[in-house]
Design a protein around this motif. Structure first.
Motif, PDB file in Angstrom:
ATOM      1  N   MET A 157      -7.613  -7.728   4.382  1.00 20.58           N
ATOM      2  CA  MET A 157      -8.187  -6.728   5.289  1.00 20.58           C
ATOM      3  C   MET A 157      -7.718  -6.974   6.716  1.00 20.58           C
ATOM      4  N   LYS A 158      -7.375  -5.924   7.381  1.00 15.51           N
ATOM      5  CA  LYS A 158      -7.011  -5.974   8.800  1.00 15.51           C
ATOM      6  C   LYS A 158      -8.050  -5.241   9.638  1.00 15.51           C
ATOM      7  N   ALA A 159      -8.188  -3.941   9.387  1.00 16.83           N
ATOM      8  CA  ALA A 159      -9.218  -3.135  10.047  1.00 16.83           C
ATOM      9  C   ALA A 159     -10.050  -2.499   8.945  1.00 16.83           C
ATOM     10  N   PRO A 160     -11.136  -3.122   8.502  1.00 18.08           N
ATOM     11  CA  PRO A 160     -11.884  -2.638   7.340  1.00 18.08           C
ATOM     12  C   PRO A 160     -12.429  -1.230   7.537  1.00 18.08           C
ATOM     13  N   SER A 161     -12.339  -0.454   6.472  1.00 12.10           N
ATOM     14  CA  SER A 161     -12.941   0.880   6.472  1.00 12.10           C
ATOM     15  C   SER A 161     -14.443   0.749   6.215  1.00 12.10           C
ATOM     16  N   PRO A 176       0.802  -1.230   0.000  1.00 14.11           N
ATOM     17  CA  PRO A 176       0.000   0.000   0.000  1.00 14.11           C
ATOM     18  C   PRO A 176       0.832   1.275   0.000  1.00 14.11           C
ATOM     19  N   SER A 177       2.080   1.196   0.444  1.00 12.17           N
ATOM     20  CA  SER A 177       2.909   2.402   0.490  1.00 12.17           C
ATOM     21  C   SER A 177       3.465   2.779  -0.875  1.00 12.17           C
ATOM     22  N   ASP A 178       3.469   1.858  -1.822  1.00 10.33           N
ATOM     23  CA  ASP A 178       3.972   2.131  -3.162  1.00 10.33           C
ATOM     24  C   ASP A 178       2.878   2.796  -3.987  1.00 10.33           C
ATOM     25  N   ALA A 179       3.283   3.750  -4.847  1.00  8.82           N
ATOM     26  CA  ALA A 179       2.302   4.479  -5.658  1.00  8.82           C
ATOM     27  C   ALA A 179       1.562   3.539  -6.599  1.00  8.82           C
ATOM     28  N   ASP A 180       2.293   2.629  -7.253  1.00  6.92           N
ATOM     29  CA  ASP A 180       1.634   1.685  -8.146  1.00  6.92           C
ATOM     30  C   ASP A 180       0.777   0.700  -7.363  1.00  6.92           C
ATOM     31  N   GLY A 181       1.212   0.333  -6.148  1.00  7.20           N
ATOM     32  CA  GLY A 181       0.400  -0.550  -5.317  1.00  7.20           C
ATOM     33  C   GLY A 181      -0.910   0.104  -4.922  1.00  7.20           C
ATOM     34  N   ALA A 182      -0.850   1.369  -4.542  1.00  6.09           N
ATOM     35  CA  ALA A 182      -2.071   2.092  -4.205  1.00  6.09           C
ATOM     36  C   ALA A 182      -2.981   2.224  -5.425  1.00  6.09           C
TER      37      ALA A 182
END
Length: 768
Positions: A392-396, A345-351
């Protein structure tokens, strides 16, 4: 000699080798060959006129017949014969067998001479180029298979221009386009595809052919695919569909830019989404797009490719796209999820991959909800949903909404088809098969449901509460909807801890009381009644902390929802589950002992009076109805019950059973007793019932605390042992009596010793 009318289905076995009978070392002159053998005939063996004779040979001089050696035609003759048949015969089946013979000969390398191979190659390429789309498909497929085999053997080192010769000119025509596509499909099936296991030689040949095609003709072939789809899509949809199917198979190993470009991709989307497109053609276009999305490459390059597909079709994430392009949106979501996992998630392409994934999720849910359609791979959809939930860990809040959609998908896929409703109620052969298939299908769905319970327990409980409220409030709730609702509630009980059930944490404090008081309009159906009882049993520990709901629990087991259900399978299963409930709650049920015994009075009497010789009455040993006696014995044997009450209840239970034994023994002694007779089966069931009752007592209780009970059980043993004396040769009955004797030894101890000689005398005399 065989009679003329004899019909021989298999060739006769070869004659055994001839041998001369020799009793001692021979000093005879060996037989000589006379004359020169004629052409094509073996030399004849002429024996001396006098002396040794072949055994069994008539003296009349009948000739000895020898099999002639088989003469095989040279490969060139076979080749010319088959080519002649292809050229001259008007019959399609003759053409097929000529092609099949050539394929077999080529596969076994019997056609190996360069001149023969050149003749075969030129003939087949001419046939393929001149192929008519109106010719039978099985002939075109067989011709394509033969050409594909030649490509494997000759390309590119012997004949490098196979594909250039076969490539149809522009604009594409139906016949040549169809034939070229079939050649590529046959080549993929027989050599290039990695979906089938290949040996080392096949792998090496596949690499050689792919490398040569990439260097020589793949761009021209890709251009032809585009032209065929654009030109023949309206004029000849089946041929265009075959061409795109060939393209789909090749996308995995060619340069993806030849297809994933601004010209080809929009055309494929137009074909896939156009209402005028024939279904096979639209499916072929979707298959090509799915192959593009699934192309193996670096994660960052894949993100760029997925972005280009989303740009080419802005509505890819719409529910309509999920219905029309289910395989594409599922593949797209799987690939986007894989990129997100690799890049993080921290990578731009990953996001960006996660954003694209969430954009197509509505289409994925639409595809998942239509998994009953043939063109949707439910396994791939469920695999993606499971992978998505696992990230998912803590779902939004947005993700919680997605989880609600996934729960609805799980519910739909776990629902029985109403077509089998009657079969599942009576549980005939069809119903049993459907039940087994659904149990297998639900395994992956249950695993997905548990993961959702782990990630979002509150959302899951709220979802199930909504289902229960809907089922209870609607008089038209179907059997299938109620069954799946109760099944999900049961599976929720597996996902939460025992402590959460005991305390009623979350919404369980509301769900369990709703369950205990529930009376569904379809409760008479076997499926609903069984899953209801199983679910109630799953949450029994809730009553340990909430004793005010014990009456509701007893009602669920004792009324028409349980032991008094009209279906015998349900009522006996209810008896077994009630016994488990008694073991768990015990002392909390003492205030309701009289109510329980009154409710079970008719059921206890039916067990020993039932026609057990009837096959319909026979069930598995764990659900034969005898567990009700064990439950009653457990209740009476609770130490919190007063001695007077125990004696009163046990007397009311044991005396009728003992009187039944005495009455049946008197009648049987006069008429005799056979193992399969109704009287013998009734006696056997009574002994089983007595044995189950005694499971509620132990030696300390009956010998020390409540000796009166011990005396009652000792009298019962005396009555039962009379069966062993009167009918020692009825083996099933003898076995049950011995089992009862073992039980009495456990709880009565040494007080049983006076009875042992009676039993041993019969066992020693009437033994095997």
């Amino acid at each position: 000699r065989r009679p003329p009318s004899a019909v021989i289905l298999t060739p006769p076995p070869p004659p055994p080798p001839l041998s001369l009978p020799v009793s001692a070392p021979s000093t005879q002159i060996p037989p000589r060959l006379h004359g020169r053998p004629r052409a094509g005939h073996p030399a004849r063996l002429r024996l001396p006129r006098r002396g040794l004779r072949l055994p069994g040979r008539p003296r009349g001089g009948a000739r000895l017949l020898r099999p002639r050696p088989r003469r095989e035609s040279p490969p060139s003759s076979l080749l010319r014969l088959c080519l002649s048949g292809l050229a001259s015969s008007p019959h399609a089946h003759v053409h097929f067998w000529c092609l099949q013979s050539l394929h077999d000969a080529l596969l076994r390398r019997r056609i190996a001479l360069p001149d023969d191979l050149a003749l075969l190659r030129s003939s087949l390429l001419s046939l393929a180029s001149a192929s008519n789309a109106a010719s039978p498909p099985f002939l075109r497929n067989k011709l394509a298979q033969l050409v594909a085999l030649l490509v494997r053997l000759d390309y590119p080192h012997v004949y490098p221009s196979y594909f250039l010769d076969l490539l149809p000119p522009s604009p594409p025509q139906s016949g040549p386009t169809d034939m070229f596509a079939r050649v590529l499909i046959s080549l993929d099936d027989d050599l290039l595809s990695q979906d089938y296991p290949r040996n080392a030689d096949e792998t090496a040949d596949a690499c050689r052919v792919k490398d040569a095609m990439r260097a020589q003709c793949v761009p021209q072939i890709a251009r032809h695919w585009h032209d065929a789809a654009a030109t023949l899509g309206a004029a000849d949809p089946p041929t265009a569909a075959v061409a795109l199917d060939a393209a789909r198979r090749c996308i995995s190993w060619i340069d993806v830019a030849l297809v994933a470009n601004d010209v080809f991709v929009p055309l494929l989307f137009d074909i896939a989404l156009s209402p005028a497109s024939a279904a096979p053609l639209a499916a072929a276009a979707v298959g090509c797009l799915s192959a593009v999305a699934a192309k193996r490459m670096d994660a960052r390059a894949k993100v760029a490719l997925l972005r280009s597909l989303l740009s080419a079709q802005q509505g890819l994430g719409s529910p309509d796209s999920g219905l029309k392009m289910a395989s594409l949106v599922t593949t797209y979501a799987v690939e986007a999820l894989a990129c997100y996992r690799k890049l993080g998630p921290s990578d731009a392409d990953g996001a960006a991959a996660l954003e694209m994934l969430e954009e197509v999720l509505p289409a994925v849910f639409s595809a998942a909800e239509s998994c009953y359609e043939e063109d949707v791979d439910s396994g791939s959809v469920l695999e993606f949903l499971a992978g998505y939930v696992s990230t998912m860990k803590a779902p939004s809040e947005k993700q919680l909404g997605h989880l609600g959609r996934i729960l609805e998908v799980v519910r739909q896929q776990m629902t029985y088809d109403p077509v089998y409703r009657v079969h599942l109620d009576v549980l005939d052969k069809i119903g049993k098969e459907e039940e087994d298939m659904m149990a297998e299908q639900r395994k992956d769905l249950v695993a997905l449901f548990r993961n959702i319970c782990r990630v979002a327990p509150a959302a899951t409980q709220q979802f199930i509460k909504g289902l229960i409220v809907t089922a209870l409030s609607s008089a038209e709730a179907t059997v299938e909807d109620v069954e799946v609702t109760l099944t999900l509630l049961y599976r929720l009980g597996e996902a939460v801890s025992e402590e959460e059930i005991r305390t009623g944490s979350g919404l369980l404090g509301e769900l369990v009381p709703m369950l205990l008081s529930a009376r569904f309009s379809c409760h008479s159906h076997r499926l609903v009644a069984l899953v209801y009882l199983e679910t109630v049993t799953r949450y029994i520990k809730f009553m340990q902390e909430n004793v005010q709901y014990v009456p509701h629990l007893l009602a669920a087991f004792l009324d028409e929802r349980g032991i008094h259900h009209q279906n015998s399978h349900v009522s006996r299963r209810a008896g077994y589950l009630f016994m488990k409930a008694v073991k768990l709650l015990k002392a909390k049920l003492v205030p309701y002992l009289d109510t329980i015994l009154q409710s079970l009075e008719d059921v206890l009497g039916q067990f020993t009076s039932m026609d057990w010789a009837n096959k319909a009455a026979k069930l598995s040993s764990s659900e034969d109805g005898s567990q009700i006696f064990e439950a009653v014995g457990l209740l009476i044997g609770i130490e919190e019950v007063s001695p007077e009450k125990q004696v009163q209840c046990l007397t009311a239970l044991l005396n009728p059973l003992c009187h039944q034994i005495e009455s049946l023994v008197m009648g049987a002694e006069a008429q005799g007793l056979e193992e399969s007779s109704p009287r013998a089966i009734s006696l056997l069931q009574i002994v089983v019932a007595l044995n189950m009752v005694t499971k509620g007592f132990n030696e300390r209780l009956v010998m020390i605390s409540r000796p009166t009970i011990g005396v009652m059980l000792k009298k019962t043993l005396d009555v039962v042992l009379q069966l062993l004396v009167s009918f020692p040769n009825v083996r099933p009955l003898r076995s049950k009596v011995i089992s009862f004797l073992h039980r009495m030894i456990e709880i009565l101890g040494i007080s049983v010793l006076p009875c042992i000689p009676i039993a041993l005398r019969q066992l020693l005399v009437h033994n095997e």
